[in-house]
Design an enzyme around this catalytic site. Structure first.
Site, mmCIF file in Angstrom:
data_model
loop_
_atom_site.group_PDB
_atom_site.id
_atom_site.type_symbol
_atom_site.label_atom_id
_atom_site.label_comp_id
_atom_site.label_asym_id
_atom_site.label_seq_id
_atom_site.Cartn_x
_atom_site.Cartn_y
_atom_site.Cartn_z
ATOM 1 N N SER A 2 0.834 -1.199 0.000
ATOM 2 C CA SER A 2 0.000 0.000 0.000
ATOM 3 C C SER A 2 0.865 1.245 0.000
ATOM 4 O O SER A 2 1.763 1.390 0.840
ATOM 5 C CB SER A 2 -0.917 0.025 1.225
ATOM 6 O OG SER A 2 -1.585 1.266 1.312
ATOM 7 N N VAL A 31 15.454 3.585 6.377
ATOM 8 C CA VAL A 31 16.725 4.143 6.849
ATOM 9 C C VAL A 31 17.904 3.235 6.498
ATOM 10 O O VAL A 31 19.028 3.533 6.865
ATOM 11 C CB VAL A 31 16.710 4.381 8.377
ATOM 12 C CG1 VAL A 31 15.643 5.385 8.748
ATOM 13 C CG2 VAL A 31 16.497 3.064 9.124
ATOM 14 N N LYS A 43 31.284 2.548 -0.231
ATOM 15 C CA LYS A 43 31.560 2.553 1.207
ATOM 16 C C LYS A 43 32.698 1.595 1.503
ATOM 17 O O LYS A 43 32.618 0.408 1.181
ATOM 18 C CB LYS A 43 30.303 2.136 1.988
ATOM 19 C CG LYS A 43 30.518 1.958 3.487
ATOM 20 C CD LYS A 43 29.251 1.462 4.152
ATOM 21 C CE LYS A 43 29.485 1.149 5.626
ATOM 22 N NZ LYS A 43 28.281 0.592 6.280
ATOM 23 N N VAL A 45 -4.152 -4.589 3.773
ATOM 24 C CA VAL A 45 -4.693 -5.836 4.314
ATOM 25 C C VAL A 45 -5.429 -5.513 5.612
ATOM 26 O O VAL A 45 -4.846 -4.948 6.540
ATOM 27 C CB VAL A 45 -3.568 -6.862 4.576
ATOM 28 C CG1 VAL A 45 -4.112 -8.073 5.341
ATOM 29 C CG2 VAL A 45 -2.930 -7.306 3.267
#
Length: 503
Positions: A41, A49, A80, A187
């Site tokens: 949804s 994050v 990284k 749901v």
């Protein structure tokens, strides 16, 4: 005996967890044989994050056959080389936990034992000076590893920083091209099987019902299927990991993006800084038992470099995991399975492990109990291993300037971690068990970085002439420094790498 295959898989929830699951499964099964449906949804937000990763992410993308440059463009990714920790052992301290090894093992003995030999006499540089990943990170430079093991560049290991929302969208496109069906909606009811130990179907807010042979719960902290419906309880680790809140906010760049994540210890937690191509992700993770929300926001804002691009977003959580990850015909993936704060960027790794272990145990329709037993045993061990490494950062500190840090340095720790710390403190030894994620160089970097100095080094190394050891280490440090200085800058490498392969 005829074995009925799985015919339909339903993934409830999107985000990184849902779409990583859908992408991985769609890359391995034929949509004509097994239907895969994602229920998602747009009205339900994701935590989003998980912008920093570890090198295992390369393996996942390679499994999917994803072009690295295409992925980096689509997710605004940077490279990284490790994590810089600021103010963790003492205020004013800095060290880097690099990807890859320190130096080169000699005569079958770990490199750090030679470093300890010289450090005992005060005659060596910081151990990170012997890591090419750490030296390059500090210099803001990057290059791809060399597959030739004789090359100094073979020592490089790397991961990514990226926008997790963009990554989920990228994987959605990938999965849908391979036949995955997406259903938009919420749901509002979950129906258990007749036996009560699994999921039979879910009902949407539209009234439509979606049935499946197998379900994945990717509904985040709500754990709609496994927690709320199957009543799988939660193993609480907050006594060891007391932080329970976070504030996240993006900011503008104030310079070229460095090829590392920064984690800065704060009075009641820590603050992250994760540079992507277009912005910097920032967050303050803290314990509400030691700091209120208003003060936490002030700490966050004060620590952000560059203009804020939004208002801080609050996230509440509890460290720990579901007592069972797989029950009946349902597996929890991602935050529905558990949460260990992103101090070492392991959130997406645990998603990968959950998916990969399911694939390796891929069941037929009868789903023997032994598969669930093995899956749950394996995932519990993975969570415990990551937990121990994260707890190490908190307990291995000499800080006593705030109530939070006084609590952390005096708290009891899991027996498995206490054994590792005691063994290293006495002898400098680190051993890897059960294929655990973090290998010896990682444990060495954090233990030394936060002030756990062994009482002695390897006795064979201790008997070597100091001059011979010093010459070998000096040669290694010079090789690392020279190699890093010849690399392109991180920003220029990204620009040329992505542009050269665009088409």
């Amino acid at each position: 005996m005829t074995q009925a295959p799985l015919g339909s898989i339903v993934i409830v929830g999107g985000g990184s967890a849902g779409w990583m699951t859908a992408a991985a499964l769609s890359s391995l099964v034929d949509s004509k044989d097994v239907s895969i449906t994602v229920i998602e949804s747009d009205a339900i937000g994701t935590v989003g994050v998980g912008e920093a990763t570890i090198p295992d992410m390369l393996v996942f993308n390679q499994m999917l056959g994803i072009s690295e440059a295409e992925f980096m463009r689509a997710t605004e990714a940077t490279f990284k080389l490790g994590i810089e920790f600021v103010d963790w052992g003492h205020k004013g301290d800095r060290y880097i936990h690099p990807f890859g090894q320190h130096g080169v093992d000699m005569e079958g003995i770990d490199f750090h034992q030679y470093w300890l030999r010289l450090n005992r006499d005060g005659g060596t540089a910081p151990i990170e000076d012997y890591s090419l990943s750490a030296v390059a990170a500090g210099a803001g430079r990057f290059a791809l590893p060399d597959p030739n093991p004789r090359s100094v560049f073979s020592h490089l290991r790397y991961a990514y920083h990226f926008d997790a929302t963009l990554y989920a969208r990228y994987l959605r496109r990938y999965a849908e091209k391979r036949g995955v069906k997406r259903i938009e909606g919420v749901v509002n009811a979950v129906h258990r099987t007749a036996q009560g130990d699994g999921i039979a179907a879910v009902t949407m807010d539209s009234g439509a019902q979606v049935k499946g042979d197998f379900f994945f719960d990717c509904t985040g902290f709500r754990a709609l299927l496994t927690g709320q419906t199957l009543d799988i309880d939660f193993v609480d680790w907050s006594a060891w990991l007391p932080c329970d809140s976070a504030l996240a906010v993006p900011s503008a760049h104030v310079g070229p993006p460095p090829p590392y994540t920064r984690s800065t210890a704060r009075p009641a937690g820590w603050q992250w800084r994760i540079p992507t191509q277009r912005r910097v992700g920032n967050g303050h993770i803290y314990s509400r038992s030691f700091m209120d929300d208003d003060e936490a926001e002030r700490v966050l804002r004060k620590g952000v470099e560059g203009a804020l691009l939004a208002e801080p977003r609050a996230i509440r959580f509890k460290a720990g995991h579901r007592r069972q990850f797989w029950r009946g015909n349902c597996i929890a993936i991602g935050l529905a399975a558990g949460f260990l704060e992103p101090l070492e960027s392991t959130s997406l790794y645990l998603i990968q492990e959950g998916i990969s272990r399911f694939i390796s145990l891929f069941p037929n329709g009868d789903m023997p109990d032994i598969l669930r037993v093995e899956y749950n045993r394996y995932m519990q061990k993975k969570f415990e291993q990551v937990r121990d490494f994260i707890v190490l950062h908190y307990v291995a500190t000499n800080r006593d300037d705030t109530p939070f840090w006084r609590y952390c340095r005096s708290m009891s720790v899991p027996d498995s971690l206490r054994h590792k710390m005691e063994l290293f403190r006495e002898t400098g030894r680190i051993f890897r068990y059960d294929d655990e994620l973090f290998a010896r160089p990682s444990w060495v970097a954090v233990m030394l970085g936060q002030g756990i100095m062994p009482e002695r080094c390897d006795p064979i190394v201790a008997a070597l002439p100091a001059r011979d050891v010093a010459n070998s280490l000096q040669s290694m440090a010079s090789a690392m420094k020279d190699a890093a200085s010849g690399m392109p800058t991180h920003a220029s490498f990204i620009a040329s790498y992505c542009a050269a392969t665009e088409g």
